[in-house]
Design a protein around this motif. Sequence first.
Motif, PDB file in Angstrom:
ATOM      1  N   ASP A   8      29.994  37.067  36.427  1.00  0.00           N
ATOM      2  CA  ASP A   8      31.163  37.641  36.937  1.00  0.00           C
ATOM      3  C   ASP A   8      32.170  36.572  37.797  1.00  0.00           C
ATOM      4  O   ASP A   8      31.922  35.986  38.593  1.00  0.00           O
ATOM      5  CB  ASP A   8      31.100  38.736  38.177  1.00  0.00           C
ATOM      6  CG  ASP A   8      32.387  39.560  38.556  1.00  0.00           C
ATOM      7  OD1 ASP A   8      33.321  38.898  38.041  1.00  0.00           O
ATOM      8  OD2 ASP A   8      32.287  40.237  39.221  1.00  0.00           O
ATOM      9  N   ARG A  10      35.453  36.886  37.793  1.00  0.00           N
ATOM     10  CA  ARG A  10      36.788  37.119  38.246  1.00  0.00           C
ATOM     11  C   ARG A  10      37.356  36.784  39.416  1.00  0.00           C
ATOM     12  O   ARG A  10      36.442  36.714  40.528  1.00  0.00           O
ATOM     13  CB  ARG A  10      36.680  38.717  38.118  1.00  0.00           C
ATOM     14  CG  ARG A  10      36.863  39.268  36.770  1.00  0.00           C
ATOM     15  CD  ARG A  10      36.494  40.775  36.791  1.00  0.00           C
ATOM     16  NE  ARG A  10      35.002  41.339  37.429  1.00  0.00           N
ATOM     17  CZ  ARG A  10      34.485  42.289  37.444  1.00  0.00           C
ATOM     18  NH1 ARG A  10      35.159  43.354  36.879  1.00  0.00           N
ATOM     19  NH2 ARG A  10      33.293  42.642  38.139  1.00  0.00           N
ATOM     20  N   GLY A  11      38.497  36.664  39.736  1.00  0.00           N
ATOM     21  CA  GLY A  11      39.289  36.045  40.900  1.00  0.00           C
ATOM     22  C   GLY A  11      39.133  34.454  41.106  1.00  0.00           C
ATOM     23  O   GLY A  11      39.639  34.056  42.025  1.00  0.00           O
ATOM     24  N   ASN A  13      39.556  30.613  39.901  1.00  0.00           N
ATOM     25  CA  ASN A  13      40.633  29.721  39.226  1.00  0.00           C
ATOM     26  C   ASN A  13      40.029  28.596  38.899  1.00  0.00           C
ATOM     27  O   ASN A  13      38.789  28.257  39.275  1.00  0.00           O
ATOM     28  CB  ASN A  13      41.710  29.333  39.893  1.00  0.00           C
ATOM     29  CG  ASN A  13      42.801  30.716  40.478  1.00  0.00           C
ATOM     30  OD1 ASN A  13      42.920  31.473  39.509  1.00  0.00           O
ATOM     31  ND2 ASN A  13      43.314  30.658  41.599  1.00  0.00           N
ATOM     32  N   THR A  39      39.333  36.340  35.276  1.00  0.00           N
ATOM     33  CA  THR A  39      40.966  36.885  35.431  1.00  0.00           C
ATOM     34  C   THR A  39      41.615  35.497  35.165  1.00  0.00           C
ATOM     35  O   THR A  39      43.149  36.027  35.146  1.00  0.00           O
ATOM     36  CB  THR A  39      41.065  37.558  36.869  1.00  0.00           C
ATOM     37  OG1 THR A  39      40.530  36.775  37.824  1.00  0.00           O
ATOM     38  CG2 THR A  39      40.332  39.099  36.796  1.00  0.00           C
ATOM     39  N   ASP A  40      41.347  34.657  35.144  1.00  0.00           N
ATOM     40  CA  ASP A  40      42.231  33.394  34.851  1.00  0.00           C
ATOM     41  C   ASP A  40      42.679  33.361  33.727  1.00  0.00           C
ATOM     42  O   ASP A  40      41.997  33.099  32.730  1.00  0.00           O
ATOM     43  CB  ASP A  40      41.548  32.341  35.498  1.00  0.00           C
ATOM     44  CG  ASP A  40      42.440  30.711  35.538  1.00  0.00           C
ATOM     45  OD1 ASP A  40      43.700  31.051  35.395  1.00  0.00           O
ATOM     46  OD2 ASP A  40      41.657  29.792  35.552  1.00  0.00           O
ATOM     47  N   GLU A  63      40.580  40.873  25.769  1.00  0.00           N
ATOM     48  CA  GLU A  63      41.225  41.066  26.945  1.00  0.00           C
ATOM     49  C   GLU A  63      41.843  42.531  27.307  1.00  0.00           C
ATOM     50  O   GLU A  63      42.108  43.271  26.230  1.00  0.00           O
ATOM     51  CB  GLU A  63      42.548  40.083  26.819  1.00  0.00           C
ATOM     52  CG  GLU A  63      43.336  39.902  28.230  1.00  0.00           C
ATOM     53  CD  GLU A  63      44.545  41.111  28.211  1.00  0.00           C
ATOM     54  OE1 GLU A  63      44.876  41.418  29.341  1.00  0.00           O
ATOM     55  OE2 GLU A  63      45.005  41.588  26.889  1.00  0.00           O
ATOM     56  N   GLY A  66      44.390  42.575  32.033  1.00  0.00           N
ATOM     57  CA  GLY A  66      44.530  41.188  33.005  1.00  0.00           C
ATOM     58  C   GLY A  66      43.042  40.671  32.991  1.00  0.00           C
ATOM     59  O   GLY A  66      42.796  39.443  33.665  1.00  0.00           O
ATOM     60  N   ALA A  67      42.143  41.339  32.316  1.00  0.00           N
ATOM     61  CA  ALA A  67      40.652  40.702  32.521  1.00  0.00           C
ATOM     62  C   ALA A  67      40.213  40.499  31.333  1.00  0.00           C
ATOM     63  O   ALA A  67      40.471  41.082  30.347  1.00  0.00           O
ATOM     64  CB  ALA A  67      39.828  41.725  32.964  1.00  0.00           C
ATOM     65  N   GLU A  69      37.086  38.880  28.527  1.00  0.00           N
ATOM     66  CA  GLU A  69      35.538  38.943  28.386  1.00  0.00           C
ATOM     67  C   GLU A  69      35.247  37.909  27.309  1.00  0.00           C
ATOM     68  O   GLU A  69      35.833  38.102  26.185  1.00  0.00           O
ATOM     69  CB  GLU A  69      35.043  40.351  28.029  1.00  0.00           C
ATOM     70  CG  GLU A  69      35.017  41.459  29.277  1.00  0.00           C
ATOM     71  CD  GLU A  69      34.237  42.529  28.788  1.00  0.00           C
ATOM     72  OE1 GLU A  69      33.945  42.640  27.697  1.00  0.00           O
ATOM     73  OE2 GLU A  69      33.994  43.214  29.635  1.00  0.00           O
TER      74      GLU A  69
END
Length: 75
Positions: A8, A10-11, A13, A39-40, A63, A66-67, A69
């Motif tokens: 994970d 996500r969040g 950068n 999420t970047d 996608e 906005g997420a 995989e």
Amino acid sequence: MNYDKELDARGLNCPLPILRTKKALAEISAGQVLKVAATDPGSVKDMQAFAKQTGNELVSTSEAGGAFEFYLRKH
């Protein structure tokens, strides 16, 4: 798609998603699949380049909302 390990990111950068992906791939065996959630938006091109540079196979990219995989098969 079936996978052997999940990451994970996500969040996070750039460059953290790639750095964590590299570490997670080191923890699985050749032929196994790593699922990465990020999420970047820059991670799409980063994952393509990473797979090409390392010889790992980027099996799938998707996608939704906005997420992103990514499924990478370790070489």
